[in-house]
Design an enzyme around this catalytic site. Structure first.
Site, PDB file in Angstrom:
ATOM      1  N   SER A 182       0.813  -1.213   0.000  1.00 46.74           N
ATOM      2  CA  SER A 182       0.000   0.000   0.000  1.00 46.74           C
ATOM      3  C   SER A 182       0.852   1.271   0.000  1.00 46.74           C
ATOM      4  CB  SER A 182      -0.925   0.001   1.224  1.00 46.74           C
ATOM      5  OG  SER A 182      -1.822  -1.088   1.174  1.00 46.74           O
ATOM      6  N   GLY A 439     -25.064 -27.996   4.580  1.00 48.56           N
ATOM      7  CA  GLY A 439     -24.062 -28.751   3.825  1.00 48.56           C
ATOM      8  C   GLY A 439     -24.142 -28.495   2.342  1.00 48.56           C
ATOM      9  N   GLU A 462      -5.896  -3.323  -4.907  1.00 45.47           N
ATOM     10  CA  GLU A 462      -6.359  -1.975  -5.244  1.00 45.47           C
ATOM     11  C   GLU A 462      -6.502  -1.142  -3.970  1.00 45.47           C
ATOM     12  OE1 GLU A 462      -6.733  -0.656  -8.309  1.00 45.47           O
ATOM     13  OE2 GLU A 462      -5.980  -2.548  -9.068  1.00 45.47           O
TER      14      GLU A 462
END
Length: 720
Positions: A182, A439, A462
C-alpha cells in the site's frame, strides 16, 4: 414458494430469463395482494420497475454484459487446474475483444466511445461469469491500458493503445513490490535518467524491490507499465510510470536484464497468472516515460505542471481509481448472486415441524434465518445504491463534466470509503449464505465457497481496506479542521455531544460530515422515532461527527510536535480514526438508499424498500449500541426497542423476499447454483406427498412417542 420453470441458457438467455423472473414475481405479487380473510392487501413490489432502477444509469451496458456473462464459454469450470484455468481465462479475453466488449472507455479516435461509466458497469458484471475473467480483464484494460491512456500523452496513445485494446499487447500493471504494497510512495525500483544516451535505466536494487503479485506477469504479459522513482540530475522526483517491453513476442522469453517468477497457486482467482518481475539496469528510451504529469527533457531537466511533489503523486495515482470503483461494483454483484441463491433455497427447504404435526417449517419462516439473510439483503441494496453514486462521480470526473482538483479528491475519498465496505460485506454475505444453506452450501456446485475464495483478495488489492479507511479518516479530519479552524476542538467536541445534527451536507459528491446544519432538537428526543427517517439520520450522522471531533481534539497540535512524537500520538488514535471512517462510509450508504427512495414511484415498492432501508439503518444502530449508550445518545430503555423494531421489519419484509432478489435481474445462467433452480421444492413436495399418502392409507407405522403417550394416559392401544 418459487415457481419451477425451465429457463433457457446461452448467450441470449439473460433477457429472456429476466422476463421469466419478472413474470413469476408478478404472479407472486398478484397472489399476495388479497388476504385470505378479505383484510387489507399487502403492498406489492413492482419487480420490473425496481429491476430497472437497480440497473441504474448504465442499464443498457449492464444488460449487454449480462448477455455475455450468460454464455457458458465465459463461465468458470470448477476444479480446473490453475494452468488450465489460466489458459481458459486468456482465451476469454480474446472472446471479449471479438464481441466488442472492451473498447468503451478508450478514445473515439482509436475506436472507443469515451464511455467511462458504462465501461466500468460492463466489467463489474463479469464477476457473475468468473471473477478471474473480471480481474484479468481489469488488469489488461482497466489498469495497464488505463495507465497508458491517463498517464501518457497522444504519442503514447497512438503507439500502444490499439495493440492493448485488441490484445496484441497483453500487459501488466507493475506497481506493488514485495516490500511495499500500500505504501506506493516508498517503492524502491528506480528509473535513473542518462542524458548521454537519452535513456532511463530501470533497476530493482534488492529483493524486496521486485514487483510482486502482478497479473499477467507469470506467462502472458508482453509489456508492463512499471512504477519507479524517477531520478535525474541527482534528484529523486518521486514515483512515475514507464512503459517497458518484457518478453520477446515470438519466444515469450524475458528480454535481457528482465527476470521473473510465477506466484503459483493462490487462495482464489487462479485464472490469473500472477508473478514477480525484476530489472537489472534495463535501458528504455526517454520517450517511454508516461509524461502527462511530469517530463524529462533530453538534457535531463525535469518539468511538471504540478509543482507540489505530493499533489503530483496523488494526481497520478488518482487517475487509476477505476480499479477501486469496479471492485466496489463487482463485490455488490457477487453479494446479489449469493443472496439470490440463498433466499430462493430458503423459501423451499424445510426443516423441523415446530408448528405442525405434519409439515416441516420453511427455513425463511424462522426469525433467525430472516435475520441472517434480510439484514445482508438490506446492506446489499444500500451498497448498490451507493455504488451507483460512485460510478456517476467517476464518470463525471473522467468524462470531464466535473473534473476539478477537488472533484478528483472527492472521487478518490468516496472510492476509498465504499470499496472496503462492499468487499468486506461480500465476504461476510457469501459465508453467511453458505452456512444458511447447510451442507448444500459447501458444495462447489452452489458456488458460495468458490466465489468467497475468489473475492477474498478483493479486500487487500487496489488498496488494503484498512489503509483506505485511514485515508478517508485523514480527509475527514482535514475537512473538519478546515471548517472549524478557529474553534477550540474541546469546545467543538462538547458542542457535538450536546447538539443533534441534520443532513450531512452534499458537496461535490462527498458528504462533508464536518459541516453542521439546522438544530433539530436533542438526540435523545430524535431517538424516540427510531423508525423515522430523520431519527435514523440524526443518530448515524451524529455518531460520525462526534467520533471525528473526539479524535480531532485528541490530535490537536500533533503537527507541531517532533516527528516521532506526532507519529506516536497519531498511532494511539489510529483505531478510532478508522472506526470513524467506517461509520462515515456506512452513513454514505444509508443516505444513498434514502435518496434512491425518492426515485420510486410505485407506492407498494416504495413501502417495501422503506422497510428495507429502515432495516439497514436500525441494524447499524444495533451494531453500535454500546457507543450510543456510552455516549448518552440512547437511553437503556430506548436501546432495548431497537431489536424489537428490527424483528417487526423482518416479518413485514418476509412476503417480499423473493421479489427483492428477483429484482436483481440475475437468471439461473448467472447464479448457477443447483439449490436455486427449484429442485429443492420438487424434492420437498415429493416428500410431503409421500407422507400424506402413507397417512391416508392407514399403513403408516405408529410413532413410538405417540404410543407411549397413549399408554401413560391409560388409553387403549389401538391401530386404526
Amino acid at each position: 414458494m418459487t415457481e419451477v420453470v425451465d429457463r433457457p441458457t446461452g448467450p441470449n438467455a439473460a433477457v429472456t430469463n429476466a422476463a421469466v423472473t419478472n413474470a413469476a414475481a408478478a404472479g407472486r405479487a398478484a397472489t399476495s395482494t388479497t388476504a385470505g380473510n378479505g383484510t387489507a392487501a399487502q403492498p406489492a413490489v413492482d419487480v420490473a420497475a425496481l429491476g430497472e432502477q437497480l440497473l441504474g444509469k448504465w442499464a443498457e451496458s449492464r444488460r449487454q454484459s449480462r448477455v455475455l456473462a450468460s454464455d457458458p464459454a465465459l463461465h468458470k469450470i470448477e476444479g480446473q487446474t490453475h494452468t488450465d484455468h489460466r489458459t481458459r481465462a486468456f482465451g476469454q479475453l480474446k472472446y471479449l475483444v471479438e464481441h466488442n466488449a472492451v473498447q468503451r472507455a478508450f478514445p473515439t479516435a482509436l475506436g472507443g466511445s469515451d464511455d467511462h461509466g458504462g465501461n466500468v458497469a460492463r466489467f463489474e458484471e463479469l464477476v457473475t461469469a468468473d471473477p478471474s475473467l473480471q480481474i484479468k480483464a481489469g488488469v489488461q484494460w482497466g489498469l495497464f491500458g488505463s495507465a497508458v491512456m491517463h498517464l501518457g500523452t497522444q504519442e503514447h496513445h497512438n503507439k500502444w493503445l490499439p495493440g492493448i485494446m485488441n490484445l496484441e499487447i497483453p500487459g501488466c500493471f507493475a506497481m506493488t513490490e514485495t516490500g511495499h504494497g500500500s505504501d506506493v510512495a516508498n517503492i524502491a525500483t528506480t528509473a535513473t535518467y542518462n542524458a548521454e544516451t537519452q535513456e532511463f535505466v530501470v533497476h530493482t536494487p534488492f529483493r524486496a524491490a521486485w514487483k510482486d503479485y502482478i497479473g499477467n506477469a507469470a506467462i502472458d504479459g508482453l509489456a508492463a507499465v512499471v512504477f519507479a522513482q524517477l531520478v535525474t540530475k541527482g534528484v529523486n522526483h518521486g514515483v512515475h510510470a514507464f512503459y517497458l517491453d518484457l518478453r520477446d513476442p515470438d519466444t515469450m522469453d524475458f528480454l535481457p536484464g528482465i527476470g521473473g517468477e510465477d506466484d503459483g497457486v493462490k487462495g482464489g482467482l487462479n485464472g490469473i497468472d500472477n508473478g514477480r518481475l525484476h530489472f537489472n539496469n534495463v535501458r528504455i528510451p526517454r520517450t517511454n516515460l508516461l509524461n502527462r504529469y511530469g517530463d524529462v527533457a533530453p538534457d535531463g531537466t525535469y518539468t511538471s505542471s504540478i509543482a507540489s511533489p505530493g499533489r503530483r503523486f496523488f494526481t497520478m495515482l488518482g487517475t487509476l481509481v477505476q480499479g477501486r470503483v469496479s471492485l466496489d461494483g463487482a463485490a455488490v454483484a457477487a453479494s446479489k448472486v449469493a443472496l439470490t441463491a440463498a433466499i430462493r433455497y430458503a423459501t423451499e427447504r424445510r426443516q423441523f415441524n415446530a408448528s405442525s404435526h405434519t409439515d416441516e417449517e420453511v427455513l425463511l419462516d424462522y426469525q433467525r434465518h430472516q435475520r441472517r439473510l434480510f439484514t445482508r439483503l438490506a446492506t446489499t441494496y444500500a451498497a448498490g445504491f451507493a455504488h451507483e453514486q460512485l460510478l456517476q462521480k467517476f464518470d463525471d470526473v473522467f468524462s470531464g463534466a466535473h473534473d476539478t482538483d477537488e472533484d478528483r479528491q472527492d472521487l478518490e475519498t468516496l472510492a476509498a470509503a465504499l470499496k472496503p465496505l462492499s468487499t468486506w460485506h461480500a465476504l461476510d454475505t457469501l459465508q453467511e449464505c453458505r452456512e444458511a444453506c447447510g451442507g448444500a452450501g459447501f458444495l462447489i456446485e452452489n458456488r458460495f465457497a468458490s466465489l468467497r475464495a475468489d473475492l477474498d483478495v478483493y479486500v487487500t488489492f487496489e488498496g488494503d481496506n484498512t489503509v483506505l479507511l485511514q485515508l478517508v479518516a485523514k480527509r475527514l479530519l482535514a475537512d473538519y479542521a478546515k471548517e472549524f479552524r478557529n474553534v477550540d476542538f474541546g469546545v467543538l467536541a462538547r458542542y457535538v455531544v450536546s447538539q443533534a445534527t441534520g443532513v450531512a451536507i452534499h458537496r461535490t459528491g462527498l458528504r462533508r460530515v464536518a459541516q453542521f446544519v439546522a438544530d433539530t432538537g436533542s438526540v435523545q428526543k430524535a431517538a424516540i422515532a427510531l423508525r423515522d427517517e430523520e431519527g435514523q439520520r440524526t443518530l448515524l450522522t451524529d455518531r460520525v461527527q462526534t467520533m471525528v471531533a473526539d479524535v480531532g481534539a485528541a490530535l490537536k497540535g500533533a503537527n507541531k510536535l517532533p516527528v516521532e512524537e506526532g507519529a506516536a500520538l497519531f498511532n494511539q488514535h489510529q483505531n478510532e480514526l478508522i472506526d470513524a471512517a467506517q461509520a462515515h462510509a456506512e452513513l454514505l450508504q444509508w443516505e444513498a438508499f434514502t435518496e434512491a427512495l425518492d426515485d420510486v414511484t410505485d407506492p407498494g415498492t416504495r413501502r417495501v424498500l422503506t422497510w428495507l432501508r429502515d432495516l439497514f439503518g436500525l441494524s447499524l444502530i444495533e451494531k453500535n449500541l454500546s457507543w450510543y449508550l456510552m455516549n448518552g445518545r440512547l437511553s437503556m430503555q430506548r436501546a432495548r426497542t431497537v431489536g424489537d423494531y428490527i424483528n417487526r421489519l423482518l416479518v413485514k419484509i418476509r412476503p417480499h423476499a423473493l421479489d427483492l432478489v428477483d429484482a436483481f435481474g440475475y437468471g439461473d445462467e448467472h447464479v448457477r447454483a443447483a439449490i436455486a433452480t427449484g429442485a429443492e421444492k420438487v424434492r420437498q413436495d415429493e416428500a410431503r406427498a409421500y407422507v400424506r399418502a402413507q397417512r391416508a392409507s392407514g399403513d403408516a407405522p405408529v410413532d413410538e412417542k405417540a404410543l407411549l403417550a397413549r399408554t401413560s394416559a391409560g388409553g387403549r392401544i389401538q391401530r386404526t
